[in-house]
Design an enzyme around this catalytic site. Sequence first.
Site, PDB file in Angstrom:
ATOM      1  CG  HIS B  70     -26.589   4.401 -25.504  1.00 44.00           C
ATOM      2  ND1 HIS B  70     -27.909   4.279 -25.848  1.00 44.00           N
ATOM      3  CD2 HIS B  70     -26.216   3.180 -25.042  1.00 44.00           C
ATOM      4  CE1 HIS B  70     -28.311   3.037 -25.612  1.00 44.00           C
ATOM      5  NE2 HIS B  70     -27.315   2.360 -25.127  1.00 44.00           N
ATOM      6  N   GLY B 116     -31.286  10.018 -26.487  1.00 42.72           N
ATOM      7  CA  GLY B 116     -30.337   9.864 -25.393  1.00 42.72           C
ATOM      8  C   GLY B 116     -31.049   9.619 -24.074  1.00 42.72           C
ATOM      9  CG  LEU B 118     -32.049   4.761 -23.314  1.00 45.55           C
ATOM     10  CD1 LEU B 118     -31.495   3.628 -22.439  1.00 45.55           C
ATOM     11  CD2 LEU B 118     -31.752   4.478 -24.775  1.00 45.55           C
ATOM     12  CG  ASP B 185     -31.557  -5.423 -25.450  1.00 45.81           C
ATOM     13  OD1 ASP B 185     -30.827  -4.411 -25.324  1.00 45.81           O
ATOM     14  OD2 ASP B 185     -31.124  -6.572 -25.250  1.00 45.81           O
ATOM     15  CE  LYS B 289     -23.723  -2.807 -24.018  1.00 45.58           C
ATOM     16  NZ  LYS B 289     -24.616  -2.427 -22.909  1.00 45.58           N
ATOM     17  CG  HIS B 303     -23.573   0.494 -20.837  1.00 44.38           C
ATOM     18  ND1 HIS B 303     -24.493   0.159 -21.806  1.00 44.38           N
ATOM     19  CD2 HIS B 303     -23.801   1.804 -20.559  1.00 44.38           C
ATOM     20  CE1 HIS B 303     -25.243   1.207 -22.090  1.00 44.38           C
ATOM     21  NE2 HIS B 303     -24.837   2.234 -21.346  1.00 44.38           N
ATOM     22  CD  GLU B 412     -51.151  11.636 -19.928  1.00 41.38           C
ATOM     23  OE1 GLU B 412     -50.433  10.637 -19.718  1.00 41.38           O
ATOM     24  OE2 GLU B 412     -52.343  11.702 -19.569  1.00 41.38           O
ATOM     25  CG  ASP B 469     -62.721  16.779 -11.015  1.00 40.27           C
ATOM     26  OD1 ASP B 469     -63.569  15.990 -10.546  1.00 40.27           O
ATOM     27  OD2 ASP B 469     -62.706  17.139 -12.199  1.00 40.27           O
ATOM     28  CD  GLN B 473     -58.158  14.577 -11.887  1.00 38.87           C
ATOM     29  OE1 GLN B 473     -58.346  14.547 -13.078  1.00 38.87           O
ATOM     30  NE2 GLN B 473     -57.580  13.578 -11.238  1.00 38.87           N
TER      31      GLN B 473
END
Lengths: 681, 681
Positions: B70, B116, B118, B185, B289, B303, B412, B469, B473
């Site tokens: 952004h 974009g 985050l 942050d 900021k 923001h 992942e 399973d 899964q």
Amino acid sequence: MVDFEKLKKICKLIRYDILTSTTEAKSGHPTTSLSAVELMTTLYFGGFLHLDLKDPKNPINDRVVFSKGHASPLIYSLYHAAGVISYPELMQLRKINSDLEGHPTFRFKYADVATGSLGQGLSAGVGMALGIRLRSTIDNRKLKMVVENRVSKIENQSSIINPQPLSSIIHRLSSIPKVFVLLGDSEMAEGQVWEAIQIASHYKLNNLIAIADVNRLGQSTETMLGWDLETYKKRFEAFGWNVITVDDGHDLKKVYKALSATQIFQKTNKTEKFVFASKPTIILVHTIKGKGVSFLENKEGWHGKPVSKDLLESALKELGDVNLNVRGVINVPNLKLKIKNLKLNKNLKLKIKNYKLGDFVATRLAYGDALLALGDVNKKIVALDAEMSNSTYSEKFAKKFPERYFEMFIAEQNMMTTALGISKLGFIPFASTFAAFLTRGFDQLRMAQYSAPNLKIVGSHCGVSIGPDGPSQMGLEDISMFRSILNSTILYPSDAVSAFKLTQIMADTDGLFYLRTNRKETPVIYDEKEEFHIGGSKIHKSEIRNPKSETNSKSKILKNNKTLMIAAGVTLHEALKAQKELAKSGIEVVVLDVYSVKPIDQVTINQLTHNCHNIIVVEDHYPSGGIGEAVMNLLITNHRSIVTNFIHLCVRKLPRSGSPEELLHYEEIDAEAIIETVKKF
Amino acid sequence: MVDFEKLKKICKLIRYDILTSTTEAKSGHPTTSLSAVELMTTLYFGGFLHLDLKDPKNPINDRVVFSKGHASPLIYSLYHAAGVISYPELMQLRKINSDLEGHPTFRFKYADVATGSLGQGLSAGVGMALGIRLRSTIDNRKLKMVVENRVSKIENQSSIINPQPLSSIIHRLSSIPKVFVLLGDSEMAEGQVWEAIQIASHYKLNNLIAIADVNRLGQSTETMLGWDLETYKKRFEAFGWNVITVDDGHDLKKVYKALSATQIFQKTNKTEKFVFASKPTIILVHTIKGKGVSFLENKEGWHGKPVSKDLLESALKELGDVNLNVRGVINVPNLKLKIKNLKLNKNLKLKIKNYKLGDFVATRLAYGDALLALGDVNKKIVALDAEMSNSTYSEKFAKKFPERYFEMFIAEQNMMTTALGISKLGFIPFASTFAAFLTRGFDQLRMAQYSAPNLKIVGSHCGVSIGPDGPSQMGLEDISMFRSILNSTILYPSDAVSAFKLTQIMADTDGLFYLRTNRKETPVIYDEKEEFHIGGSKIHKSEIRNPKSETNSKSKILKNNKTLMIAAGVTLHEALKAQKELAKSGIEVVVLDVYSVKPIDQVTINQLTHNCHNIIVVEDHYPSGGIGEAVMNLLITNHRSIVTNFIHLCVRKLPRSGSPEELLHYEEIDAEAIIETVKKF
């Protein structure tokens, strides 16, 4: 004092059960289960867990989450050792008619949440710990302040104080139910675990106790940190947790000592000492995968593999004498504990916001209004948001009910599972962020469906109609995602009135819901008396500006109309504009608002398409899995083959930044594109 | 020495650009951009970045990822200051015809990956850093060992040594291109960031430098840690990173000093000192900021809001004199740097595995065979796995080509974006895990489509046919997920031959691919000479066991057949079983193997359904978004309305543990269910 000899006997029984049940099942994870036997046996039968086995969902119980869900043989064996599962039942592990599945689901009544997709259990624990705190009649904030002040004084003096002045507070804090989470070490690589870790310390969840079974071995390789407890310790400490390490997780006395140290206050040398007053706690434990059977211990290549029938005997021999009749006792919870009643007060009436027909109001704002109004009448409602509350409008609720609002920061995965966890304490969680970012929690939603969820998800800023922020912020796969969850309900209002009323329906109806809201303001088109329901829709006739859902007149409309437009949300307004424009040329079309996308209004669509050859579905979503395919599915499986012209207008080009109007035009989902399509028929 | 006065002037220009471009756009994130002006100006124009602006994709360049996407006004302003974007172009920010979008996508030629959503940029940086290392002609492992040994000695002695013996090594290490990632942050709350952090230190990515713009304020609230750099520092150190803190990110000299400290070796007091030889580095910077405009500085509520036209003048006034003509110079990269050539050696021929017709081979195994064979002939192929390589069979490749295999552990999300990052250095990444767990990376896949991806995803263990399973899964939403990505290709082989050949096609074709493989072994049904292609399918006629794809005979078949069964993967075999069984009763049916699920074979299906009234689609997937809806979509949008009986057999009940056969039966997607359905027609 605890009877370690008996615990030892129970451990043997549990090992016997793990080995025999997985060999019988010819699949499963014995080695993963064996590493945590002493840990969980001590927790369950060493006096730490408080659980009413006859009423496992009671909020006064402590909770246990097996985040490493593949250790299910251990879970079931613990309940066998507790006397509530028989051995023949246990031997049905993983069989088609047994509720003792490969990984626990809602079918196993002692599991609150399904696990098996790793890295989710701690978030569920965070949710439950928050839920417990919220149901507690103890004024946590006041108590916490008092305790924290004292503790900080104590810490600064690094001394032991006389407990008298705080004893009653401490007693009350100690009686808050606890949540225990068994973590595998491999799953600590999942980012969601660190999301849960950070939020647990942010919310100072001192009733949350995680136990990490550090057995070094993953499925295919060693974990990144192996047995390096020191590094784990540094990480947890940096994230604001109390850390207790155990160098031998198979030594019952060491495990007992560690679990004792998690108590909010302990007796030490006849004085009392406060510990861990405002932090969650992790017990990091060095364990051995496959412990108890020499040929399994600390060996690669045994993950998820049972011992063959041939080898079972020699494995069991290593256990020595096993007393198959030993049973452990789980402590009962404090039955006197007062829990907040969440029953609805029938005298309170929902204040319905009065929107004026024709006014421009974003559906996301109406969602915020509804949540606020619901908060007043229903104490079960809680809200969570991933740091977007001023865009999703959950901030309205947050401001009025700060104790029932949980800021989850930008961590959507944890938000999903935390919400699920809170719901297990009787609450109705609404979790919101941008529709696009909900995709971050897909695995968590997928797993939630195996936990009998009562979960309300709200995604704002859907579609290209958000405009200049560009594609990264556009929810264009969200309907598809929620449709693919087997038992889900999807609501997609086009105006403030329907948004408000659909939110109310979500709150009143059990299950997994998704509400899709718009960034863009749209005109109020429904009267405040209009009614909406799951599986419903609204018919908009040509030239009639105040639509009514007169079922009786449906067939009459259809005689004059050969084109049906199906839409919802922002494209409904484009369809209505097109309808108006077409009416000027004498072309009548029917517009159907399918605000209930799943289930979609089968009856009405079947009726409307009875004699109708032309159907246009227009939606602000990618081509696959959205409203278009929902309608196609309905038509084709209901043999509405008479339809010869089916046009699906949707987002077919990779979008870009631009104004909402430009983008609707670019993607050919605006009134102009609709009119052109109709004229082609 | 760097000209700080000039840098100061550039900062002013950039602030001017940020403010005016967002005011002109009437949207965007000026305050977020303003906090990182000094950081990025120093990086770009202070001599640290090496980038050939005429050839930004060249692997000898350093890379910059703006994870906080952004802050796009800052990005574009930097390239304006570098002289490659004109001011009028800049003023087109967020306009429909401009490539300067609200958040950067592939359309902005200096961005390697879209950002974009985050928390993804660091993973992309990890991928690029790995890719750079892999393309480097420097033998990293040898060098690393040498350097690490020396450094560890140095660290132990906590002294400075004479650099002579290592100077050449150090020089070569220093010339490896670097990857800089600007982090916000707020986004550090995302678990994916911590996945990237842990893997970066695991792989000792000393060419990865992250810069955290700690401006304290998120969108709606303060971040969890505010300006508490100390806690951030502890966390990064615990995760194995070098940490540099800057207490004032608007002091150019402090920023310069911090960036200098990231160099692999520095001159100190006329001796040379090794620093940061084997760790990634984070620069944690306290920023404000909205810096530079008093009414924006450190204020909540700003923001994502531009300064209104009314306020712009007073905002600009605060900047003082702005030299609109000042331009900075970006260092050119070391053009002599040797980079590994990835061109295909045409003399190498792919060794095609010889599978015997009728043998039982799991498609996941054939995928492993194919990847191994491809690895031999194509150096671009790299593989990643989320700690499931012994189940997905990527381990075959891993064992033979350890330097091109990246163990991503159970994380992942990071795996997806890391794979995307690696692809940006010219590699062809194959990333695999269980199909179910790919849902964890949906947002990352969604974002990848805005990065012109060349990404091959492989999901094994799909469907209920995995058996005991249990549902956690089972990949049952994966086809839907990949179909919903706009430009994706989905391949779903049913036997080893097709699995092998489709893997080959994936490697040879640019784009975002998904290969769905089975756990269960299935018989080889295709001859090794059979050919497959994207958008293809295979017709199986009744009573003919060796299917041929004779297009010419299609119409002939159809005259005798009124039922068409469409399937892929494990259900194809059920359909073939049913076909055989039905043939015994004299019922002829055609079975179509739609191994290419997306694009689906429109031509063949249209031909086959020309005179065909009965269609059965059978798939091991939930009802929505899978093969069934893909076929429905094709039929209905191609006006194949003559179809009157369309039956979709799929997973309609929440699955449970059981044997594969029991579960296929339970869900009514086995041969028996198909036969019953056909008989009902």
